[in-house]
Design a protein around this motif. Sequence first.
Motif, PDB file in Angstrom:
ATOM      1  N   GLY A  93     -37.353   4.754 -21.607  1.00 17.58           N
ATOM      2  CA  GLY A  93     -38.365   3.775 -21.970  1.00 17.58           C
ATOM      3  C   GLY A  93     -37.839   2.654 -22.825  1.00 17.58           C
ATOM      4  N   GLY A  94     -36.558   2.597 -23.063  1.00 16.98           N
ATOM      5  CA  GLY A  94     -35.981   1.562 -23.916  1.00 16.98           C
ATOM      6  C   GLY A  94     -35.329   2.163 -25.135  1.00 16.98           C
ATOM      7  N   ARG A  95     -35.593   1.561 -26.304  1.00  9.71           N
ATOM      8  CA  ARG A  95     -34.982   2.031 -27.543  1.00  9.71           C
ATOM      9  C   ARG A  95     -35.495   3.428 -27.901  1.00  9.71           C
ATOM     10  NH1 ARG A  95     -35.937   1.738 -33.158  1.00  9.71           N
ATOM     11  NH2 ARG A  95     -38.023   0.912 -32.760  1.00  9.71           N
ATOM     12  N   ILE A  96     -34.571   4.286 -28.325  1.00  7.42           N
ATOM     13  CA  ILE A  96     -34.945   5.654 -28.696  1.00  7.42           C
ATOM     14  C   ILE A  96     -35.611   5.638 -30.063  1.00  7.42           C
ATOM     15  CG2 ILE A  96     -34.069   7.943 -29.253  1.00  7.42           C
ATOM     16  CD1 ILE A  96     -31.870   7.563 -27.274  1.00  7.42           C
ATOM     17  N   THR A  97     -36.809   6.205 -30.126  1.00  9.07           N
ATOM     18  CA  THR A  97     -37.497   6.400 -31.396  1.00  9.07           C
ATOM     19  C   THR A  97     -37.653   7.894 -31.643  1.00  9.07           C
ATOM     20  OG1 THR A  97     -39.716   6.393 -30.407  1.00  9.07           O
ATOM     21  CG2 THR A  97     -38.776   4.257 -31.053  1.00  9.07           C
ATOM     22  N   SER A  98     -37.913   8.256 -32.879  1.00  6.23           N
ATOM     23  CA  SER A  98     -38.055   9.679 -33.200  1.00  6.23           C
ATOM     24  C   SER A  98     -39.244  10.291 -32.471  1.00  6.23           C
ATOM     25  CB  SER A  98     -38.199   9.852 -34.718  1.00  6.23           C
ATOM     26  OG  SER A  98     -39.324   9.146 -35.199  1.00  6.23           O
ATOM     27  N   VAL A  99     -40.333   9.537 -32.338  1.00  5.32           N
ATOM     28  CA  VAL A  99     -41.511  10.064 -31.644  1.00  5.32           C
ATOM     29  C   VAL A  99     -41.189  10.319 -30.180  1.00  5.32           C
ATOM     30  CG1 VAL A  99     -43.871   9.561 -30.925  1.00  5.32           C
ATOM     31  CG2 VAL A  99     -43.117   8.967 -33.230  1.00  5.32           C
ATOM     32  N   ARG A 100     -40.541   9.332 -29.521  1.00  8.22           N
ATOM     33  CA  ARG A 100     -40.191   9.499 -28.108  1.00  8.22           C
ATOM     34  C   ARG A 100     -39.206  10.649 -27.931  1.00  8.22           C
ATOM     35  NH1 ARG A 100     -38.282   4.422 -26.780  1.00  8.22           N
ATOM     36  NH2 ARG A 100     -40.397   3.729 -26.323  1.00  8.22           N
ATOM     37  N   LEU A 101     -38.297  10.819 -28.876  1.00 11.22           N
ATOM     38  CA  LEU A 101     -37.314  11.885 -28.780  1.00 11.22           C
ATOM     39  C   LEU A 101     -37.989  13.263 -28.891  1.00 11.22           C
ATOM     40  CD1 LEU A 101     -34.220  11.935 -28.476  1.00 11.22           C
ATOM     41  CD2 LEU A 101     -34.073  12.217 -30.946  1.00 11.22           C
ATOM     42  N   VAL A 102     -38.928  13.385 -29.819  1.00  7.84           N
ATOM     43  CA  VAL A 102     -39.637  14.655 -29.989  1.00  7.84           C
ATOM     44  C   VAL A 102     -40.478  14.969 -28.760  1.00  7.84           C
ATOM     45  CG1 VAL A 102     -41.420  15.839 -31.310  1.00  7.84           C
ATOM     46  CG2 VAL A 102     -39.638  14.567 -32.502  1.00  7.84           C
ATOM     47  N   LEU A 103     -41.187  13.972 -28.236  1.00 10.37           N
ATOM     48  CA  LEU A 103     -42.002  14.187 -27.040  1.00 10.37           C
ATOM     49  C   LEU A 103     -41.138  14.591 -25.846  1.00 10.37           C
ATOM     50  CD1 LEU A 103     -44.548  11.227 -27.326  1.00 10.37           C
ATOM     51  CD2 LEU A 103     -44.952  13.652 -27.793  1.00 10.37           C
ATOM     52  N   ALA A 104     -39.983  13.936 -25.714  1.00  7.89           N
ATOM     53  CA  ALA A 104     -39.070  14.310 -24.630  1.00  7.89           C
ATOM     54  C   ALA A 104     -38.574  15.737 -24.812  1.00  7.89           C
ATOM     55  CB  ALA A 104     -37.889  13.340 -24.583  1.00  7.89           C
ATOM     56  N   GLY A 105     -38.270  16.117 -26.064  1.00  3.55           N
ATOM     57  CA  GLY A 105     -37.832  17.486 -26.331  1.00  3.55           C
ATOM     58  C   GLY A 105     -38.883  18.516 -25.967  1.00  3.55           C
ATOM     59  N   VAL A 106     -40.129  18.240 -26.309  1.00  2.85           N
ATOM     60  CA  VAL A 106     -41.216  19.167 -25.970  1.00  2.85           C
ATOM     61  C   VAL A 106     -41.371  19.290 -24.456  1.00  2.85           C
ATOM     62  CG1 VAL A 106     -43.710  19.527 -26.111  1.00  2.85           C
ATOM     63  CG2 VAL A 106     -42.440  18.775 -28.134  1.00  2.85           C
ATOM     64  N   ALA A 107     -41.302  18.146 -23.751  1.00  2.00           N
ATOM     65  CA  ALA A 107     -41.469  18.163 -22.300  1.00  2.00           C
ATOM     66  C   ALA A 107     -40.328  18.909 -21.608  1.00  2.00           C
ATOM     67  CB  ALA A 107     -41.558  16.731 -21.778  1.00  2.00           C
ATOM     68  N   ILE A 108     -39.094  18.603 -22.010  1.00  2.00           N
ATOM     69  CA  ILE A 108     -37.942  19.277 -21.395  1.00  2.00           C
ATOM     70  C   ILE A 108     -37.973  20.765 -21.691  1.00  2.00           C
ATOM     71  CG2 ILE A 108     -35.426  19.447 -21.416  1.00  2.00           C
ATOM     72  CD1 ILE A 108     -36.513  17.013 -19.941  1.00  2.00           C
ATOM     73  N   ALA A 109     -38.337  21.146 -22.918  1.00  2.50           N
ATOM     74  CA  ALA A 109     -38.427  22.566 -23.270  1.00  2.50           C
ATOM     75  C   ALA A 109     -39.451  23.280 -22.394  1.00  2.50           C
ATOM     76  CB  ALA A 109     -38.788  22.719 -24.745  1.00  2.50           C
ATOM     77  N   ALA A 110     -40.580  22.623 -22.128  1.00  2.21           N
ATOM     78  CA  ALA A 110     -41.602  23.238 -21.279  1.00  2.21           C
ATOM     79  C   ALA A 110     -41.090  23.450 -19.858  1.00  2.21           C
ATOM     80  CB  ALA A 110     -42.853  22.355 -21.269  1.00  2.21           C
ATOM     81  N   VAL A 111     -40.367  22.443 -19.336  1.00  7.57           N
ATOM     82  CA  VAL A 111     -39.832  22.566 -17.978  1.00  7.57           C
ATOM     83  C   VAL A 111     -38.787  23.673 -17.905  1.00  7.57           C
ATOM     84  CG1 VAL A 111     -38.482  21.383 -16.196  1.00  7.57           C
ATOM     85  CG2 VAL A 111     -40.314  20.167 -17.395  1.00  7.57           C
ATOM     86  N   LEU A 112     -37.883  23.726 -18.865  1.00  8.07           N
ATOM     87  CA  LEU A 112     -36.832  24.746 -18.855  1.00  8.07           C
ATOM     88  C   LEU A 112     -37.412  26.146 -19.038  1.00  8.07           C
ATOM     89  CD1 LEU A 112     -34.082  22.951 -20.982  1.00  8.07           C
ATOM     90  CD2 LEU A 112     -34.183  23.213 -18.493  1.00  8.07           C
TER      91      LEU A 112
END
Length: 365
Positions: A166-185
């Motif tokens: 989505g562009g520049r990495i922010t802490s919020v986007r990083l946490v949301l991505a972590g939650v989503a990837i963890a759910a998929v894995l």
Amino acid sequence: MTVPVTGRSTTVKGPGRAGRATLAGTVAVLGVLLVVSATAGLAIGSVQVPPGQVWGIVTHALGAGWTEPDWSGARETIVLDVRAPRVLLGAVVGAGLAVVGTAMQALLRNPLAEPYLLGVSSGASLGAVLVIVFGVNLLGTVSLSAAAFVGALGALLLVYATARSGGRITSVRLVLAGVAIAAVLTALLDLLLLTTDRGNQAREVLAWTLGGLGGVNWGMLWLPSTALASGIGILLAQARNLNLLLAGEEAATTMGLDVARFRARMFVLLSLITGVLVAAAGPIGFVGLILPHIVRLFVGGDHRRVLPTAALGGAVFLIWADIAARTVAAPLEIPVGVLTALCGGPFFLWLMRRDARRGTERGAV
């Protein structure tokens, strides 16, 4: 320096004379507790070894023994080859998780942050389960740990690729991505367990995903120990920047910190350390959540004090948790992650209620 944190002011002071005395006293107490805890970990078990004999065995092995051996070879093997690697791994993993949790809470300015926030543990668990289910043994005894680390690293890369899309990495986007990837894995892991024909490995998979220190040997200690030493050294060197983040992104930027770059580097470092620790002992939960808060009650919020005391406190905590895990239901061994969850769950709920109460009080003001 007065630092506003989530709507309230917190004073983070440099370690003056009184602060250095407090830190030295706290570190000394925790150091003594660590020695006592390690002695207990070597002495307590199905075969009880007197503490004096424990020290005799250890000093004799180090070539500094002052008495003639009066113990059996079996006891020496139990202390040096079975319990000593386990106690040291517990100390290293406990210290590492506490330090990573401390840094995560500072980077995200969130008291509920912990080492597994970015999905690293889910990737490590999937890698380990693939080895267990399919019986992969390419690297011998380290196959499981290697697969867990590769899984953790793969999860980290996925999280960063997702957050950057989505562009520049922010802490919020990083946490949301972590939650989503963890759910998929986690979903992939569950699907793998449901569709495999190797149902007899379910107990082994469950035990690993709950975390434990059993089965460790001396050859497995060098990597987590190196990761811990390197991580603590780097984080102590960056303690001032971690303190600056407590003031918020704008204030930290004004003080000369490139927040985005600093956070990205720290997240990579912390995720790699977490991956190594999870590969060595499985995903042991709550250590990185509760220990930073406990030590802050004694030494304040300055990371030059919090980081070393959190490391010692985490080591002591996990050693005693492991002692309880192998003695409470003996001869059955409880996964140590179960006991840390029993301790950390109520603490987590108390922390949420405390923050909610503070938010209500600030709203009333």
